[in-house]
Design an enzyme around this catalytic site. Sequence first.
Site, PDB file in Angstrom:
ATOM      1  N   GLN A 174      -9.363   5.548 -12.105  1.00  0.00           N
ATOM      2  CA  GLN A 174      -8.186   4.686 -12.185  1.00  0.00           C
ATOM      3  C   GLN A 174      -8.507   3.485 -13.076  1.00  0.00           C
ATOM      4  O   GLN A 174      -9.413   2.711 -12.799  1.00  0.00           O
ATOM      5  CB  GLN A 174      -7.724   4.185 -10.817  1.00  0.00           C
ATOM      6  CG  GLN A 174      -6.352   3.510 -10.940  1.00  0.00           C
ATOM      7  CD  GLN A 174      -5.907   2.788  -9.692  1.00  0.00           C
ATOM      8  OE1 GLN A 174      -6.519   1.818  -9.279  1.00  0.00           O
ATOM      9  NE2 GLN A 174      -4.813   3.252  -9.105  1.00  0.00           N
TER      10      GLN A 174
ATOM     11  N   TYR B  90       0.411  -5.484 -11.621  1.00  0.00           N
ATOM     12  CA  TYR B  90      -0.638  -5.729 -12.611  1.00  0.00           C
ATOM     13  C   TYR B  90      -0.048  -5.616 -14.025  1.00  0.00           C
ATOM     14  O   TYR B  90       1.155  -5.561 -14.203  1.00  0.00           O
ATOM     15  CB  TYR B  90      -1.820  -4.797 -12.355  1.00  0.00           C
ATOM     16  CG  TYR B  90      -2.447  -5.046 -10.999  1.00  0.00           C
ATOM     17  CD1 TYR B  90      -3.005  -6.296 -10.701  1.00  0.00           C
ATOM     18  CD2 TYR B  90      -2.445  -4.075  -9.998  1.00  0.00           C
ATOM     19  CE1 TYR B  90      -3.547  -6.556  -9.451  1.00  0.00           C
ATOM     20  CE2 TYR B  90      -2.990  -4.330  -8.743  1.00  0.00           C
ATOM     21  CZ  TYR B  90      -3.535  -5.576  -8.476  1.00  0.00           C
ATOM     22  OH  TYR B  90      -4.062  -5.841  -7.237  1.00  0.00           O
TER      23      TYR B  90
ATOM     24  N   ARG C 186       0.154   5.649 -11.957  1.00  0.00           N
ATOM     25  CA  ARG C 186       0.588   5.131 -10.662  1.00  0.00           C
ATOM     26  C   ARG C 186       1.675   4.085 -10.890  1.00  0.00           C
ATOM     27  O   ARG C 186       1.508   3.163 -11.706  1.00  0.00           O
ATOM     28  CB  ARG C 186      -0.585   4.515  -9.912  1.00  0.00           C
ATOM     29  CG  ARG C 186      -0.216   3.942  -8.537  1.00  0.00           C
ATOM     30  CD  ARG C 186      -1.469   3.672  -7.752  1.00  0.00           C
ATOM     31  NE  ARG C 186      -1.239   2.841  -6.594  1.00  0.00           N
ATOM     32  CZ  ARG C 186      -1.602   3.171  -5.352  1.00  0.00           C
ATOM     33  NH1 ARG C 186      -2.192   4.334  -5.126  1.00  0.00           N
ATOM     34  NH2 ARG C 186      -1.406   2.347  -4.344  1.00  0.00           N
TER      35      ARG C 186
ATOM     36  N   ARG D 191      -6.846   4.375   3.679  1.00  0.00           N
ATOM     37  CA  ARG D 191      -7.652   3.913   4.807  1.00  0.00           C
ATOM     38  C   ARG D 191      -8.234   5.033   5.667  1.00  0.00           C
ATOM     39  O   ARG D 191      -9.369   4.901   6.140  1.00  0.00           O
ATOM     40  CB  ARG D 191      -6.824   2.942   5.657  1.00  0.00           C
ATOM     41  CG  ARG D 191      -6.509   1.650   4.906  1.00  0.00           C
ATOM     42  CD  ARG D 191      -5.538   0.767   5.662  1.00  0.00           C
ATOM     43  NE  ARG D 191      -5.164  -0.400   4.857  1.00  0.00           N
ATOM     44  CZ  ARG D 191      -4.214  -1.264   5.187  1.00  0.00           C
ATOM     45  NH1 ARG D 191      -3.532  -1.094   6.302  1.00  0.00           N
ATOM     46  NH2 ARG D 191      -3.944  -2.292   4.409  1.00  0.00           N
TER      47      ARG D 191
END
Length: 386
Positions: free
Chosen positions: A100, A187, A235, A336
């Site tokens: 990524q 971002y 993404r 997670r």
Amino acid sequence: MKSTSLFAPLNLGKQQLSNRVVMAPMTRTRTSAGDVPNELMAKYYGQRATAGLIISEATDVAPHSKGYLWTPGIYADEQVQGWKLITRAVHAQGGKIFSQIWHVGRMSHTSLMPDGQQPWGVTDEQAIGSDVFAHGSDGKLTFVRASQPRQISTDEIGTLLEDFRRAFQNVAEAGFDGIELHAANGYLFEQFMNATLNTRTDDYGGQTLENRTRFLLEVVDIATEVLGADRIGIRLSPFGHYNSIPDDPHGEETFFHLITELNRRGIAYLHLLYQLLPSGNMEQVTKFEETNLPEAFVSKLRAEFDGAIIWCGSFTKESAEQALATGNVDLIAFGRPFVGNPDLVARFKNNWPLVVADRSAYYTRDGETGFTDFTNFDPLVAETAH
């Protein structure tokens, strides 16, 4: 007929994935000095290589793309050599791993930037209310408010494009199976695409669809030259407000213009945040909001995009298989659950219990603690314990 099983194989471009379980990208802050990946990280990723696809933690394309301490880079030779340890560990277990790639844009702090410079912003508007991971005034690792950015020039955007080109060349050298461009969560790419935030007046300004998406599509075209379109994923976080991204009345219009262009280029997949994040930062998020992407939106996306679609956002095994049954998604990403369960795929397949990792260890610097010290489930040991 779309498979509803998490354990069915899938062709992603020219590569075959062994199942539909994706390990989501997760920042873990375990690099060595110089933001170099290391043997400990190789162990961590290798432990989790039974995922159909691993997407690495977000990786900096240049020193000025950095927004969090101890995140890895892929712009220096030492970093490339470190990533080779990781790709070899994953491939030795039969896994697939994409890198990524990101640039945080304004989501940084002067203490993280070369020579203490201001973060590179699409504009000079500060991300009020959002934090980054750095050293606090007391020298301890903590979350601090993002600094005031400066608006980068059009010429500097040309420099950025070359930074991405070098990163893609290094990705190939390091042995990754592909890349995911992080164009979500407020971002750099999303800063360009947001028509409210992007008030530039050059060819990358927010006034038109073409201008808002120009930078991302130019990066995709460079990645295609270096790696091939079938090794590119992106993404995205439509309708999101994470990292102080403002409301955008043109957001959906921009999104589907982008999808048309990406589909024409033949990229491998889209990775969407299916459950929407609030406006703060990840350390403030204990659970995703209940708001999902609208059904009409995901159905339209399925009809207009020919590649694979990944969803992520607090999925369980059961909700993941329900999502696959809709036909609107091909793979489900889990974050997670992979922290405390390196054998997550086996645990899902056999309905074994899951470990819930202690959040306090997510970003520690304590070696294996909370990182590689989680074990695979052993049914014989569990039976003996009872």
